[in-house]
Enzyme design. Sequence first.
Site, PDB file in Angstrom:
ATOM      1  N   SER A 124       0.810  -1.094   0.076  1.00 45.12           N
ATOM      2  CA  SER A 124       0.043  -0.107   0.114  1.00 45.12           C
ATOM      3  C   SER A 124       0.817   1.081   0.100  1.00 45.12           C
ATOM      4  CB  SER A 124      -0.764   0.000   1.299  1.00 45.12           C
ATOM      5  OG  SER A 124      -1.431   1.194   1.560  1.00 45.12           O
ATOM      6  N   TYR A 148      -1.944  -1.145  11.043  1.00 45.07           N
ATOM      7  CA  TYR A 148      -2.072  -1.918   9.764  1.00 45.07           C
ATOM      8  C   TYR A 148      -0.969  -1.485   8.871  1.00 45.07           C
ATOM      9  CZ  TYR A 148      -3.524  -1.966   4.775  1.00 45.07           C
ATOM     10  OH  TYR A 148      -3.909  -2.131   3.441  1.00 45.07           O
ATOM     11  N   LYS A 152       2.121  -4.010   6.801  1.00 48.33           N
ATOM     12  CA  LYS A 152       2.566  -4.007   5.261  1.00 48.33           C
ATOM     13  C   LYS A 152       4.028  -3.862   5.319  1.00 48.33           C
ATOM     14  CE  LYS A 152      -1.485  -4.729   3.329  1.00 48.33           C
ATOM     15  NZ  LYS A 152      -1.752  -5.897   2.858  1.00 48.33           N
TER      16      LYS A 152
HETATM   17  P1  NAD Z   1     -10.860  -7.185   1.403  1.00 44.86           P
HETATM   18  O1  NAD Z   1     -11.086  -7.068   2.851  1.00 44.86           O
HETATM   19  O2  NAD Z   1     -12.178  -7.103   0.480  1.00 44.86           O
HETATM   20  O3  NAD Z   1     -10.057  -8.481   0.991  1.00 44.86           O
HETATM   21  C1  NAD Z   1      -9.221  -9.210   1.663  1.00 44.86           C
HETATM   22  C2  NAD Z   1      -9.698 -10.640   1.831  1.00 44.86           C
HETATM   23  O4  NAD Z   1      -8.864 -11.514   2.720  1.00 44.86           O
HETATM   24  C3  NAD Z   1     -11.201 -10.796   2.474  1.00 44.86           C
HETATM   25  O5  NAD Z   1     -11.996 -11.698   1.425  1.00 44.86           O
HETATM   26  C4  NAD Z   1     -11.096 -11.528   3.506  1.00 44.86           C
HETATM   27  O6  NAD Z   1     -12.235 -12.376   3.842  1.00 44.86           O
HETATM   28  C5  NAD Z   1      -9.725 -12.246   3.424  1.00 44.86           C
HETATM   29  N1  NAD Z   1      -9.236 -12.662   4.717  1.00 44.86           N
HETATM   30  C6  NAD Z   1      -8.590 -11.813   5.588  1.00 44.86           C
HETATM   31  N2  NAD Z   1      -7.877 -12.310   6.483  1.00 44.86           N
HETATM   32  C7  NAD Z   1      -7.605 -13.781   6.229  1.00 44.86           C
HETATM   33  C8  NAD Z   1      -7.127 -14.881   6.752  1.00 44.86           C
HETATM   34  N3  NAD Z   1      -6.398 -14.875   7.770  1.00 44.86           N
HETATM   35  N4  NAD Z   1      -7.348 -16.078   6.143  1.00 44.86           N
HETATM   36  C9  NAD Z   1      -8.019 -16.088   4.883  1.00 44.86           C
HETATM   37  N5  NAD Z   1      -8.676 -15.075   4.265  1.00 44.86           N
HETATM   38  C10 NAD Z   1      -8.591 -13.920   4.976  1.00 44.86           C
HETATM   39  O7  NAD Z   1      -9.745  -6.218   1.025  1.00 44.86           O
HETATM   40  P2  NAD Z   1      -9.498  -5.361  -0.443  1.00 44.86           P
HETATM   41  O8  NAD Z   1      -9.602  -4.092  -0.345  1.00 44.86           O
HETATM   42  O9  NAD Z   1      -9.634  -6.463  -1.399  1.00 44.86           O
HETATM   43  O10 NAD Z   1      -7.961  -5.581  -0.022  1.00 44.86           O
HETATM   44  C11 NAD Z   1      -6.979  -6.581  -0.518  1.00 44.86           C
HETATM   45  C12 NAD Z   1      -5.438  -6.564   0.037  1.00 44.86           C
HETATM   46  O11 NAD Z   1      -5.169  -5.094  -0.742  1.00 44.86           O
HETATM   47  C13 NAD Z   1      -5.369  -6.307   1.498  1.00 44.86           C
HETATM   48  O12 NAD Z   1      -4.205  -7.002   1.764  1.00 44.86           O
HETATM   49  C14 NAD Z   1      -5.356  -4.893   1.673  1.00 44.86           C
HETATM   50  O13 NAD Z   1      -4.424  -4.689   2.976  1.00 44.86           O
HETATM   51  C15 NAD Z   1      -4.447  -4.429   0.341  1.00 44.86           C
HETATM   52  N6  NAD Z   1      -4.783  -3.049   0.051  1.00 44.86           N
HETATM   53  C16 NAD Z   1      -5.838  -2.432  -0.058  1.00 44.86           C
HETATM   54  C17 NAD Z   1      -6.385  -1.176  -0.317  1.00 44.86           C
HETATM   55  C18 NAD Z   1      -7.650  -0.603  -0.448  1.00 44.86           C
HETATM   56  O14 NAD Z   1      -7.813   0.376  -0.822  1.00 44.86           O
HETATM   57  N7  NAD Z   1      -8.787  -1.643  -0.638  1.00 44.86           N
HETATM   58  C19 NAD Z   1      -5.234  -0.325  -0.460  1.00 44.86           C
HETATM   59  C20 NAD Z   1      -4.026  -0.968  -0.381  1.00 44.86           C
HETATM   60  C21 NAD Z   1      -3.753  -2.406   0.021  1.00 44.86           C
HETATM   61  C1  UD1 Z   2      -6.979   4.975   3.839  1.00 47.41           C
HETATM   62  C2  UD1 Z   2      -6.139   4.458   4.496  1.00 47.41           C
HETATM   63  C3  UD1 Z   2      -4.900   3.779   3.985  1.00 47.41           C
HETATM   64  C4  UD1 Z   2      -5.580   2.467   3.334  1.00 47.41           C
HETATM   65  C5  UD1 Z   2      -6.464   3.194   2.283  1.00 47.41           C
HETATM   66  C6  UD1 Z   2      -7.269   1.954   1.524  1.00 47.41           C
HETATM   67  C7  UD1 Z   2      -6.042   6.018   6.493  1.00 47.41           C
HETATM   68  C8  UD1 Z   2      -5.284   7.118   7.256  1.00 47.41           C
HETATM   69  N1  UD1 Z   2      -5.459   5.664   5.386  1.00 47.41           N
HETATM   70  O1  UD1 Z   2      -6.404   5.653   2.883  1.00 47.41           O
HETATM   71  O2  UD1 Z   2      -3.957   3.313   4.945  1.00 47.41           O
HETATM   72  O3  UD1 Z   2      -4.722   1.987   2.450  1.00 47.41           O
HETATM   73  O4  UD1 Z   2      -7.646   3.800   3.065  1.00 47.41           O
HETATM   74  O5  UD1 Z   2      -8.269   1.371   2.539  1.00 47.41           O
HETATM   75  O6  UD1 Z   2      -7.189   5.645   7.011  1.00 47.41           O
HETATM   76  N2  UD1 Z   2     -12.281  11.353   3.372  1.00 47.41           N
HETATM   77  C9  UD1 Z   2     -13.403  12.358   3.610  1.00 47.41           C
HETATM   78  N3  UD1 Z   2     -14.600  11.768   3.960  1.00 47.41           N
HETATM   79  C10 UD1 Z   2     -14.656  10.531   4.233  1.00 47.41           C
HETATM   80  C11 UD1 Z   2     -13.674   9.424   4.075  1.00 47.41           C
HETATM   81  C12 UD1 Z   2     -12.522  10.168   3.572  1.00 47.41           C
HETATM   82  O7  UD1 Z   2     -13.289  13.680   3.352  1.00 47.41           O
HETATM   83  O8  UD1 Z   2     -15.941   9.976   4.775  1.00 47.41           O
HETATM   84  C13 UD1 Z   2     -11.058  11.864   2.922  1.00 47.41           C
HETATM   85  C14 UD1 Z   2      -9.860  11.582   3.616  1.00 47.41           C
HETATM   86  O9  UD1 Z   2      -9.391  12.613   4.692  1.00 47.41           O
HETATM   87  C15 UD1 Z   2      -8.723  11.655   2.496  1.00 47.41           C
HETATM   88  C16 UD1 Z   2      -9.593  11.011   1.312  1.00 47.41           C
HETATM   89  O10 UD1 Z   2     -11.016  11.227   1.416  1.00 47.41           O
HETATM   90  O11 UD1 Z   2      -8.356  12.894   1.923  1.00 47.41           O
HETATM   91  C17 UD1 Z   2      -9.475   9.621   0.823  1.00 47.41           C
HETATM   92  O12 UD1 Z   2      -9.634   8.841   2.162  1.00 47.41           O
HETATM   93  P1  UD1 Z   2      -9.599   7.321   2.202  1.00 47.41           P
HETATM   94  O13 UD1 Z   2     -10.812   6.917   1.245  1.00 47.41           O
HETATM   95  O14 UD1 Z   2     -10.093   6.745   3.606  1.00 47.41           O
HETATM   96  O15 UD1 Z   2      -8.412   6.645   1.675  1.00 47.41           O
HETATM   97  P2  UD1 Z   2      -7.175   7.202   2.369  1.00 47.41           P
HETATM   98  O16 UD1 Z   2      -7.250   7.973   3.642  1.00 47.41           O
HETATM   99  O17 UD1 Z   2      -6.109   7.979   1.511  1.00 47.41           O
END
Ligand code: NAD
Ligand code: UD1
Length: 337
Positions: A124, A148, A152
């Site tokens: 991330s 969190y 990572k």
């Molecule tokens: P998500 O929660 O939709 O997907 C994660 C999946 O992992 C879920 O289906 C959950 O049931 C499964 N899971 C969690 N713990 C487990 C375990 N111990 N054993 C088996 N399954 C397990 O999340 P996502 O948004 O699809 O994110 C996927 C990955 O990408 C995560 O590692 C997350 O940290 C990373 N990531 C997500 C974002 C984002 O904004 N969504 C940003 C950066 C990184």
């Molecule tokens: C957040 C997490 C980041 C994670 C990512 C995806 C934090 C500090 N960071 O990123 O670690 O990888 O989500 O899951 O939580 N905002 C609003 N109103 C809302 C929600 C968000 O104004 O209800 C603003 C935030 O201040 C930010 C932007 O929207 O400026 C994006 O926020 P968000 O979608 O939560 O993502 P990040 O904070 O970038």
Amino acid sequence: MKILVTGGAGYIGSHTCLDLLQNGHETVVVDNLCNASRESLKRVEELSGKSIRFYEADLRDAAALDQIFAKERPEAVIHFAGLKSVPESVAKPLLYYDNNINGTLQLFQCMQKYGVYRFVFSSSATVYGAPKTVPIQEDFPLSVTNPYGRTKLMIEDMLRDLAVADPKFDIVLLRYFNPIGADISGRIGEDPNGIPNNLVPYITQVIVGKREYVRVYGNDYPTPDGTGVRDYIHVTDLAQGHTKAIEYMQQHHGLHVFNLGTGIGYSVLDVIHAFEQVIGREIPYRTMERRPGDIATCYADPSLAEKEMGWKARFGIAEMCADAYRWQSMNPDGYGA
Ligand code: NAD
Ligand code: UD1
């Protein structure tokens, strides 16, 4: 290639399974369904016309994981499984260390035992902390501020150590910026539990009337309109980055790190206005205090992924918002409907 996808039933995992299947790969999914529904993969099967072998198992269950590796003999692993909420990780750090770190260790141990040496990891942009400058390049200093993010960074460090200790490992670390949107079909998308933490699912819930107004966290940041700026990337583009990474590893050995973003920053108000264009009406919002832990501006330099893997984001903010809205309106209660 036969690919084991951990967390494949989740938001990014389900879109990645679809892209892998559409590109001729075979997918085996392990997911404990703690934050996902079995329904997502059924829909991926419908959309792709191909089947997925699914195992409902926790990565920390060593015996279950061993059986899956013994039976399936995957050629590569894409590792999505993990917990991902920043505020929850602050409240329950041990849960995050146990789930994300122990789960990943079990996975590495099985990979070594069964001779599986290709690994793609969901990292991330959070590992860059508060960057001194933007756009962010892969060699910028790393720092994290919450459990969190620490999981990572710890997993990245484990992978760097592993790559040194065992050169048979080919590893790609993908650092995602802000994934949003949904498959164009509107059949799969993001299905957050309870009140969404992230901006886009919150906005789409306001649009369909599930929440009253968008809360804009802070309008006094040093950005053009005072609200936070992020690099939003369409989940379909992100998914394709994983398929590219799998293909890249066949030609390039060792450990590689790539940003997956568009290189463009949009403010919170830009995103609200982009949704207004899609739906043709105003979206109610109120400005609130800054959210603790948020930074002003974060966007990627994604040029390395293009140069090395031939990957570039194709979709713009209008498509991201249109697709997020289509998913939300076709599935007002997510997969639970
Ligand atoms: P998500 O929660 O939709 O997907 C994660 C999946 O992992 C879920 O289906 C959950 O049931 C499964 N899971 C969690 N713990 C487990 C375990 N111990 N054993 C088996 N399954 C397990 O999340 P996502 O948004 O699809 O994110 C996927 C990955 O990408 C995560 O590692 C997350 O940290 C990373 N990531 C997500 C974002 C984002 O904004 N969504 C940003 C950066 C990184
Ligand atoms: C957040 C997490 C980041 C994670 C990512 C995806 C934090 C500090 N960071 O990123 O670690 O990888 O989500 O899951 O939580 N905002 C609003 N109103 C809302 C929600 C968000 O104004 O209800 C603003 C935030 O201040 C930010 C932007 O929207 O400026 C994006 O926020 P968000 O979608 O939560 O993502 P990040 O904070 O970038």
